[in-house]
Design a protein around this motif. Structure first.
Motif, PDB file in Angstrom:
ATOM      1  N   ALA A   1     -51.486  48.811  -3.195  1.00 45.81           N
ATOM      2  CA  ALA A   1     -52.582  47.834  -3.588  1.00 45.81           C
ATOM      3  C   ALA A   1     -53.081  47.754  -4.965  1.00 45.81           C
ATOM      4  O   ALA A   1     -53.093  46.690  -5.461  1.00 45.81           O
ATOM      5  CB  ALA A   1     -53.935  48.079  -2.719  1.00 45.81           C
ATOM      6  N   ALA A   2     -53.174  48.838  -5.552  1.00 39.65           N
ATOM      7  CA  ALA A   2     -53.623  49.107  -6.905  1.00 39.65           C
ATOM      8  C   ALA A   2     -52.538  48.340  -7.916  1.00 39.65           C
ATOM      9  O   ALA A   2     -52.651  47.429  -8.895  1.00 39.65           O
ATOM     10  CB  ALA A   2     -53.937  50.455  -7.367  1.00 39.65           C
TER      11      ALA A   2
ATOM     12  N   ILE B   1     -52.684  44.513  -7.328  1.00 39.10           N
ATOM     13  CA  ILE B   1     -53.699  43.587  -8.047  1.00 39.10           C
ATOM     14  C   ILE B   1     -53.600  43.759  -9.467  1.00 39.10           C
ATOM     15  O   ILE B   1     -53.636  42.791 -10.221  1.00 39.10           O
ATOM     16  CB  ILE B   1     -55.092  44.505  -7.805  1.00 39.10           C
ATOM     17  CG1 ILE B   1     -55.330  44.230  -6.227  1.00 39.10           C
ATOM     18  CG2 ILE B   1     -56.061  43.632  -8.460  1.00 39.10           C
ATOM     19  CD1 ILE B   1     -56.403  45.016  -5.475  1.00 39.10           C
TER      20      ILE B   1
ATOM     21  N   TYR C   1     -51.021  41.116 -10.471  1.00 41.59           N
ATOM     22  CA  TYR C   1     -51.921  39.888 -10.281  1.00 41.59           C
ATOM     23  C   TYR C   1     -52.416  39.554 -11.416  1.00 41.59           C
ATOM     24  O   TYR C   1     -52.325  38.308 -12.121  1.00 41.59           O
ATOM     25  CB  TYR C   1     -52.783  39.758  -8.912  1.00 41.59           C
ATOM     26  CG  TYR C   1     -53.378  38.690  -9.147  1.00 41.59           C
ATOM     27  CD1 TYR C   1     -53.105  37.438  -8.517  1.00 41.59           C
ATOM     28  CD2 TYR C   1     -54.751  38.702  -9.365  1.00 41.59           C
ATOM     29  CE1 TYR C   1     -53.884  36.195  -8.513  1.00 41.59           C
ATOM     30  CE2 TYR C   1     -55.797  37.603  -9.501  1.00 41.59           C
ATOM     31  CZ  TYR C   1     -55.252  36.276  -9.021  1.00 41.59           C
ATOM     32  OH  TYR C   1     -56.140  35.521  -8.964  1.00 41.59           O
ATOM     33  N   LEU C   2     -53.178  40.420 -12.092  1.00 41.20           N
ATOM     34  CA  LEU C   2     -53.911  40.415 -13.313  1.00 41.20           C
ATOM     35  C   LEU C   2     -53.302  40.148 -14.501  1.00 41.20           C
ATOM     36  O   LEU C   2     -53.659  39.276 -15.203  1.00 41.20           O
ATOM     37  CB  LEU C   2     -54.974  41.470 -13.352  1.00 41.20           C
ATOM     38  CG  LEU C   2     -56.105  41.650 -12.358  1.00 41.20           C
ATOM     39  CD1 LEU C   2     -56.793  43.139 -12.617  1.00 41.20           C
ATOM     40  CD2 LEU C   2     -57.126  40.750 -12.385  1.00 41.20           C
TER      41      LEU C   2
ATOM     42  N   GLN D   1     -50.548  34.234  -6.150  1.00 41.70           N
ATOM     43  CA  GLN D   1     -51.823  34.589  -5.200  1.00 41.70           C
ATOM     44  C   GLN D   1     -50.967  35.610  -4.112  1.00 41.70           C
ATOM     45  O   GLN D   1     -51.898  36.328  -3.529  1.00 41.70           O
ATOM     46  CB  GLN D   1     -51.798  33.005  -4.626  1.00 41.70           C
ATOM     47  CG  GLN D   1     -53.204  33.227  -3.463  1.00 41.70           C
ATOM     48  CD  GLN D   1     -54.423  33.716  -4.314  1.00 41.70           C
ATOM     49  OE1 GLN D   1     -54.567  33.382  -5.553  1.00 41.70           O
ATOM     50  NE2 GLN D   1     -55.349  34.180  -3.392  1.00 41.70           N
TER      51      GLN D   1
ATOM     52  N   LEU E   1     -52.142  39.001  -4.979  1.00 45.76           N
ATOM     53  CA  LEU E   1     -53.521  39.349  -4.759  1.00 45.76           C
ATOM     54  C   LEU E   1     -53.736  39.650  -3.111  1.00 45.76           C
ATOM     55  O   LEU E   1     -54.314  40.682  -2.816  1.00 45.76           O
ATOM     56  CB  LEU E   1     -54.413  38.304  -5.178  1.00 45.76           C
ATOM     57  CG  LEU E   1     -55.830  38.615  -4.983  1.00 45.76           C
ATOM     58  CD1 LEU E   1     -56.383  39.452  -5.575  1.00 45.76           C
ATOM     59  CD2 LEU E   1     -56.782  37.202  -5.409  1.00 45.76           C
TER      60      LEU E   1
ATOM     61  N   GLY F   1     -52.199  42.842  -2.171  1.00 43.69           N
ATOM     62  CA  GLY F   1     -52.925  43.856  -2.632  1.00 43.69           C
ATOM     63  C   GLY F   1     -54.223  43.932  -1.811  1.00 43.69           C
ATOM     64  O   GLY F   1     -54.369  45.523  -1.419  1.00 43.69           O
ATOM     65  N   ILE F   2     -55.010  43.261  -1.620  1.00 41.66           N
ATOM     66  CA  ILE F   2     -55.952  43.215  -0.975  1.00 41.66           C
ATOM     67  C   ILE F   2     -55.795  43.603   0.579  1.00 41.66           C
ATOM     68  O   ILE F   2     -56.531  44.485   1.226  1.00 41.66           O
ATOM     69  CB  ILE F   2     -56.832  41.687  -0.796  1.00 41.66           C
ATOM     70  CG1 ILE F   2     -57.410  41.621  -2.340  1.00 41.66           C
ATOM     71  CG2 ILE F   2     -58.174  41.956  -0.078  1.00 41.66           C
ATOM     72  CD1 ILE F   2     -58.397  42.683  -3.041  1.00 41.66           C
TER      73      ILE F   2
ATOM     74  N   ALA G   1     -55.076  47.284   0.613  1.00 34.76           N
ATOM     75  CA  ALA G   1     -56.081  48.049   0.448  1.00 34.76           C
ATOM     76  C   ALA G   1     -56.892  48.380   1.467  1.00 34.76           C
ATOM     77  O   ALA G   1     -57.501  49.260   1.958  1.00 34.76           O
ATOM     78  CB  ALA G   1     -57.066  47.378  -0.809  1.00 34.76           C
TER      79      ALA G   1
END
Length: 390
Positions: A113-114, A117, A120-121, A288, A291, A294-295, A298
């Motif tokens: 997940a980390a 994300i 994504y960033l 997208q 993200l 990732g979420i 998590a």
């Protein structure tokens, strides 16, 4: 406003939602749950985990993907290839401790997940364009062979064993004289029904029908006395949310595994999402999807699951059953939650040979012989790359 719509895709499809769409999503959600429960249980055993951990992946992963994913039909849950990676990689780290095994699997999802994300960033969605399709052809074929060999002992009703591919083959051959004929016939019949069901009723939850019939036969007939192994007691109730109880340095150990799961999951998910989007006339946002995955992972990690992805088989079931929006995943999660709360007593009598049959049929699509022949004809160098990966 454009950024808000991209960040929260439901804001785009909810404004045109109607009763007809609701009906399609509801039916698709129930169908997906019926498909996902036996399949996820089978994949969890492939990952070396108790069956309920696979169910948690569908329950939690699908719900959170529905809030952020850009695909309208993609279904999120454990996949055969990721389950194989988890099962073969964690064995040495867990040293036979079941709770530590589960915690490491959950930590892998958290690190996954980390990574997603962070990608994504940093706007790294373009990485999918640099992954060799040739390598994936070989990898999937090799995964299919490896997975299949782990399931064959259950099909023959023997213990199996061995630390690697060749050892497992030798051990299986040595144990063939001990084959449980009743288990083997039961498993072959299940495989035949699954294959026939896929051809005659694509998108229908044939697996859950086989599960129900097999539980009925084991509990009410003399088959229960023929040496069938069953999945055993499955904890009733919903998963508790908490961080995996591990040492901080465990992150270093699982990082390569998490990276492999992340790349495989992203490639598999975007490929499936693009296929379904093209069929249904819309576009997905690859960034997208980072993200959303990732979420979703998590949340799965905190809910005692292991890495999840969007698989083409479960997504095809969702699409064929009539899914129009990701709300079908919410309905699927609600149906799965109901089963966990009220129906786990029945599932404990499910024969493990049925789970093996489900996995064996599911992985048949990973071995793309037609594509290998095509590679051999047009570019032998690419073919050799695929064989090395295999």
């Amino acid at each position: 406003m454009l950024s808000w719509h991209k960040l929260f895709p439901p804001s785009l499809w909810l404004k045109n939602y109607n009763s007809k769409t609701l009906k399609g999503d509801f039916i698709a959600g129930i169908t997906l749950a019926a498909y996902g429960i036996p399949v996820s249980m089978a994949y969890a055993t492939l990952a070396g985990l108790p069956p309920e951990y696979g169910i948690y992946g569908y329950l939690i992963g699908g719900f959170f993907y529905a809030l952020l994913g850009s695909s309208k039909q993609l279904a999120i849950g454990p996949t055969s290839a990721i389950s194989l990676l988890i099962g073969t990689s964690i064995a040495d780290m867990a040293n036979g401790d079941e709770q530590r095994w589960a915690d490491i699997a959950s930590l892998t999802a958290l690190v996954f997940a980390a990574l997603a994300i962070l990608a994504y960033l940093l706007r790294l969605s373009g990485i999918i364009n640099f992954i060799s399709e040739t390598v994936l052809v070989g990898f999937k074929a090799g995964a299919a062979l490896t997975i299949g060999l782990t399931q064959l002992p259950k099909l023959f009703g023997v213990n199996g064993g061995g630390e690697n591919f060749l050892e497992r083959i030798i051990v299986l051959i040595q144990q063939l004289p001990e084959t449980n004929t009743a288990v083997l016939i039961f498993g072959i019949a299940a495989i035949a029904i699954l294959i026939f069901g896929e051809k005659m009723a694509p998108g229908k939850p044939v697996a859950i029908i086989i599960v129900i019939i097999s539980i009925f036969l084991i509990t009410t007939t003399s088959l229960g006395l023929q040496g069938f192994s069953t999945v055993g007691i499955i904890p009733s109730g919903l998963p508790e949310f908490h961080f995996p109880s591990l040492r901080f340095r465990d992150i270093d150990d699982v990082f390569p595994l998490a990276m492999a799961c992340f790349l495989l999951s992203y490639i598999e998910s975007v490929s499936a999402a693009r296929t379904l989007a093209q069929k249904n006339g819309y576009f997905i946002d690859p960034r997208q999807e980072l993200l959303a995955l990732g979420i979703a992972n998590a949340a799965v990690a905190l809910g005692q699951g292991y890495p999840v992805a969007g698989g083409l088989s479960q997504s095809a079931v969702n699409d064929t059953a009539g899914a129009k929006t990701p709300l079908s995943l919410v309905f699927a999660s609600a149906a799965i939650a109901f089963c966990l709360l009220f129906l786990t007593d029945m599932l404990q009598y499910l024969p493990t040979v049925i789970l093996a049959a489900i996995v064996l049929v599911a992985i048949s699509g990973l071995f793309d012989l037609k594509e290998m022949k095509h590679l051999y004809r047009i570019n032998k160098q690419e073919f050799y790359v695929a064989m090395i990966a295999l």
